[in-house]
Design a protein around this motif. Structure first.
Motif, short mmCIF file in Angstrom:
data_model
loop_
_atom_site.label_atom_id
_atom_site.label_comp_id
_atom_site.label_asym_id
_atom_site.label_seq_id
_atom_site.Cartn_x
_atom_site.Cartn_y
_atom_site.Cartn_z
N ARG A 17 0.83 -1.21 0.00
CA ARG A 17 0.00 0.00 0.00
C ARG A 17 0.86 1.27 0.00
N GLY A 18 0.57 2.13 -0.95
CA GLY A 18 1.24 3.42 -0.99
C GLY A 18 2.63 3.41 -1.59
N ASN A 19 3.13 2.26 -2.02
CA ASN A 19 4.45 2.28 -2.64
C ASN A 19 4.32 2.63 -4.12
N ASN A 20 5.39 2.58 -4.84
CA ASN A 20 5.37 3.00 -6.24
C ASN A 20 4.92 1.92 -7.20
N ARG A 23 0.73 -1.29 -10.04
CA ARG A 23 0.18 -2.51 -10.62
C ARG A 23 -0.03 -3.58 -9.55
N LEU A 24 0.96 -3.74 -8.68
CA LEU A 24 0.87 -4.74 -7.62
C LEU A 24 -0.23 -4.38 -6.63
N GLU A 25 -0.32 -3.10 -6.28
CA GLU A 25 -1.34 -2.64 -5.34
C GLU A 25 -2.75 -2.91 -5.91
N ASN A 31 -8.05 -8.66 -6.26
CA ASN A 31 -8.22 -10.02 -5.75
C ASN A 31 -8.88 -10.02 -4.37
N LEU A 32 -8.58 -9.02 -3.56
CA LEU A 32 -9.23 -8.89 -2.26
C LEU A 32 -10.73 -8.64 -2.44
N VAL A 33 -11.09 -7.77 -3.35
CA VAL A 33 -12.50 -7.51 -3.62
C VAL A 33 -13.20 -8.78 -4.08
N ILE A 55 -7.20 4.37 -7.55
CA ILE A 55 -5.82 4.09 -7.99
C ILE A 55 -5.79 3.77 -9.48
N ALA A 56 -6.67 2.89 -9.93
CA ALA A 56 -6.62 2.39 -11.31
C ALA A 56 -6.95 3.47 -12.34
#
Length: 167
Positions: A17-20, A23-25, A31-33, A55-56
């Motif tokens: 979370r919050g990193n650069n 895509r991974l976030e 997947n969590l949703v 984000i997206a």
């Protein structure tokens, strides 16, 4: 399994979370949703779905945006908000036409499309969506394949196509 998946995805998302690595976030959030929707935890699914879109929408990753809209359509479908689910399907169709997705992302799109149209008794659309989705699933997607076959069976029966239903 969805409960275990959600637990691990919460942890994985917390790490990125919050990193650069946007895509991974977005991947972990989508997947969590999906896991939360399988658990019928609609309130949490909506919270994380909204976060995915924040984000997206600022990235240029059409596949992750497609997964986000699939999850949104699934959420609306499960909440019996069919008109909103149809709006998501229309958007996904335009996104698919612009990017020509295949594999799992197309299969998931076709599954939610078939599920929503089955509530409207649009059996021809359901059959076409299921047949397209089945082509894009693999043996490891057994649950998805079973859902397609179930929808196909019901649509064939509703149309009086007993031989196709039996197959």
């Amino acid at each position: 399994l969805p409960k275990e998946a959600a637990k691990h995805l919460f942890k994985a998302y917390a790490l990125v979370r919050g990193n650069n690595n946007v895509r991974l976030e977005v991947l972990y959030l989508n997947n969590l949703v999906s896991a939360l929707l399988e658990l019928n935890d609609f309130e949490s699914a909506k919270i994380y779905s909204d976060l995915v879109f924040k984000i997206a929408n600022f990235t240029n990753y059409p596949m992750y945006l497609m997964y986000s809209h699939i999850n949104n359509a699934n959420l609306y479908y499960k909440l019996n908000l069919q008109s909103k689910a149809m709006g998501e399907i229309a958007f996904m169709d335009s996104l698919h036409k612009a990017n020509t997705f295949g594999g799992e992302v197309l299969a998931k799109f076709k599954l939610i499309e078939a599920q929503v149209y089955s509530t409207k008794f649009e059996h021809d659309i359901v059959i076409n969506s299921c047949l397209t989705g089945l082509v894009h699933t693999t043996e490891q997607h057994n649950i998805m394949r079973l859902k397609f076959y179930d929808l196909l069976y019901k649509s064939y029966v509703a149309k009086g196509l007993k031989k196709d239903a039996a197959n």
